[in-house]
Design an enzyme around this catalytic site. Sequence first.
Site, short mmCIF file in Angstrom:
data_model
loop_
_atom_site.label_atom_id
_atom_site.label_comp_id
_atom_site.label_asym_id
_atom_site.label_seq_id
_atom_site.Cartn_x
_atom_site.Cartn_y
_atom_site.Cartn_z
CG HIS B 126 -1.93 0.96 1.39
ND1 HIS B 126 -1.69 2.27 1.74
CD2 HIS B 126 -3.27 0.85 1.23
CE1 HIS B 126 -2.84 2.93 1.78
NE2 HIS B 126 -3.82 2.10 1.47
CG ASP B 203 0.38 -2.65 6.14
OD1 ASP B 203 -0.58 -2.83 6.91
OD2 ASP B 203 0.30 -1.95 5.10
CD GLN B 206 -6.89 -4.54 3.94
OE1 GLN B 206 -7.86 -5.29 4.14
NE2 GLN B 206 -7.03 -3.27 3.68
CE LYS B 229 -7.33 -0.43 5.98
NZ LYS B 229 -8.15 0.22 4.96
CB CYS B 367 -3.71 3.30 -1.60
SG CYS B 367 -4.91 4.57 -1.29
#
Lengths: 150, 409
Positions: B126, B203, B206, B229, B367
């Site tokens: 991202h 990261d 997600q 999220k 993104c």
Amino acid sequence: MSSDLQDLYQEVVLEHSKRPRNFRAVPDANRQAEGYNPLCGDQLSVTVHMEGDVIRDIGFQGQGCAISRASASLMTGAVKDRTLAEAVALFEQVHALVTEGPSAVDVESLGKLAVLSGVSEFPARVKCASLAWHTLRAALEGRSTSVSTE
Amino acid sequence: MSTPGFDVRRVRADFPILHQEVRGRPLVYLDSAATGQKPQAVIDALTRFYTHDNANVHRGVHILSERATQAYEDARESVRRFINARDAKEIVFMRGTTEAINLVASTYGRKHVGPGDEVLISAMEHHSNIVPWQMVCDAVGAKLRVIPVDDRGELRMDAVDALLTERTRILAVTHVSNALGTVNPVRELVRRAHAKNIPVLLDGAQAVTHLPVDVQDLGCDFYAFSGHKLFGPTGIGVLYGRLDVLEAMPPYQGGGDMILSVTMEKTVYNRVPHRFEAGTPDMAGAVGLAAAIHYLESVGMAAIAAHDQALLTYATQALSAVPGLSLVGTASEKTGVLSFTLADVHPHDVGTILDREGVCIRTGHHCAQPLMKRFGVAATARASLAFYNTPEDVDALVRGLHKVREVFQ
């Protein structure tokens, strides 16, 4: 299909998006600009050949959604052989049409461009319809930097 | 399809926003990779905090400040447990994943990355795990290097060893791709990087929404994710950092709460994690995030992961049967993300027509422009699943896609 979708994707719009007119770089262009919509990554270039004050030839290239391609294609047809001032006036009319709707403008005077009136019901798509026009304006004003819808 | 021990109808009943009509049709929300919807428990926790407990934290001697501080620090403990960190001091509250990565880049990065050094990321990051590192590299004259991605959307693990050099100062890579759904072999990446004494940032924005995450098991040095999220409020997020790593890092922003003492000559910085939380934090956000975590724990992350896999299989089959549709991202290990193109119809047109059918998806570059370029597309349409989605939601998507084909036939 709902009626506002039918208004957005009118036959003329779909036809122009599939077979865009003037989808080329003008060989002897003396004005050109790049347009970019960072939101979706759409980009296009507009090339113009001016003779004095008059747009003698115009083309566009690039990628985008049906609305942006159709708008660009219709635009090239509408401004050819028009003066710079007429093209800018048309820009203002189209901008009002896609943001405020058909009641904001004299739709009759817009000819084929009137098919873009459905866009006003889709606020998220206004930038798609106006990208080519912003790019044309930048080209006509001789701005060399690329324009962005953001 | 059904997942043992998981009742999707009961789950859906906990999410008030899902029970509405849009454009004259029942709402079908397939954009949870952009932001998750909030269970009533989260909405209630925010209301309760502002109704009963609101005061500034770590400052007052009064009862409300005590309660607010307690609630805020309890939330830190909830996050610790959720990702199985060793110590609550390893949990830094941030605005979101983006701020968490920026913190690491501008503190750890600025301290350890020098001229001629390298930062290693991947081609499926991202922008928030690209740009902060580019900024560090530009500032100090270091080089950003990139692990390539294959045609299915998997990291080229065969290229990794050669990219982990003696100049690599950090490996920053996503646990799960937001645009493709690929689950990366992050444990293996950590193992290989650590073998060369290279720290690793993951990261997890997600990943935490779909999988049980155990930072000790992963062995990473940093793990970043966002509250919104994870079905919590916006404006709150988490940076996990291993305690010894955090303690050796310079502060991020200056201000209140991050200090022990200030004179005009010298400031003594506070201990971690407070050293990295300058100013009044998002207390209500932390409380809301803790409520989301408690809710997820009550449903069970294992059950959530199983439902996600079953629904992903169903959706992959259903979408593959739509003429002209091609999936972008077909990794062997995925979460519920379905990125696709539909013949030569632009994703924005797909999104607009689906929207008129009450189906919310994301369209665009997600993104992740370098990744789009890798796959030779400017944009995709992306349907992303959460544990409150059903096979009926997928069916509505497929019906909508047939509408798109009708319009553009």
